[in-house]
Scaffold this motif. Structure first.
Motif, PDB file in Angstrom:
ATOM      1  N   GLU A  76       0.841  -1.206   0.000  1.00  0.00           N
ATOM      2  CA  GLU A  76       0.000   0.000   0.000  1.00  0.00           C
ATOM      3  C   GLU A  76       0.877   1.258   0.000  1.00  0.00           C
ATOM      4  O   GLU A  76       0.627   2.201  -0.750  1.00  0.00           O
ATOM      5  N   VAL A  82      -4.583  -0.894  -2.625  1.00  0.00           N
ATOM      6  CA  VAL A  82      -5.352  -0.029  -1.728  1.00  0.00           C
ATOM      7  C   VAL A  82      -6.337  -0.914  -0.974  1.00  0.00           C
ATOM      8  O   VAL A  82      -6.688  -2.001  -1.429  1.00  0.00           O
ATOM      9  N   ARG A  83      -6.745  -0.412   0.177  1.00  0.00           N
ATOM     10  CA  ARG A  83      -7.800  -1.093   0.938  1.00  0.00           C
ATOM     11  C   ARG A  83      -9.110  -0.374   0.665  1.00  0.00           C
ATOM     12  O   ARG A  83      -9.135   0.838   0.504  1.00  0.00           O
TER      13      ARG A  83
END
Length: 150
Positions: A76, A82-83
């Motif tokens: 990330e 990405v979360r």
């Protein structure tokens, strides 16, 4: 490691399995080295299967959940993943590949394929034809090992 299905019994099956393992090991020595195999494999899994929870990624990669969490933080930070909220469960998050992460996976695959293609081109024509004829069996084996329905 447990081998699914039948045990390798025939000497020819065992020789083929050992040869394929040796080939894979030799090929891995030629892979691009700018990231760990687990990082590379995690990115490839996200490209092929889409967003996943950290727990699913950890299970797939054979690492602990805390180890995968650390790895995801690193990926990330590098802008490769990405979360995002899990639409099926608002309490959970999914890890998704970014465009930069997808491009990195594709570039690495292209580089690696070029190296392997160079070795294939070094084979005599008859051996290259034999590999071409074996392609359906190799693809079927890969499908079985991925656990996809045949």
């Amino acid at each position: 490691m447990e081998i699914p299905g039948k045990t390798l019994g025939a000497a020819a099956d065992a020789e083929l399995a050992e040869t394929l393992y040796a080939l894979l090991s030799a090929m891995l020595r030629h892979r691009p080295r700018e990231m760990s195999m687990t990082s590379s494999s995690t990115l490839a899994a996200l490209l092929s299967d889409g967003p996943m929870r950290v727990t699913a990624l950890a299970a797939r990669q054979g690492v602990t959940q805390p180890t995968m969490t650390t790895l995801v933080h690193s990926l990330e930070r590098d802008g490769l993943v990405v979360r995002m909220p899990d639409p099926a469960d608002g309490r959970a998050t999914l890890v998704r590949l970014t465009d930069a992460g997808a491009e990195l996976v594709r570039d690495r695959r292209r580089q690696y394929a070029e190296v392997v293609a160079g070795y294939v081109r070094m084979l005599p024509d008859g051996r290259r034809r034999s590999l071409d004829e074996a392609l359906p069996a190799i693809r079927a084996l890969e499908t079985l090992m991925r656990g996809d329905p045949a």
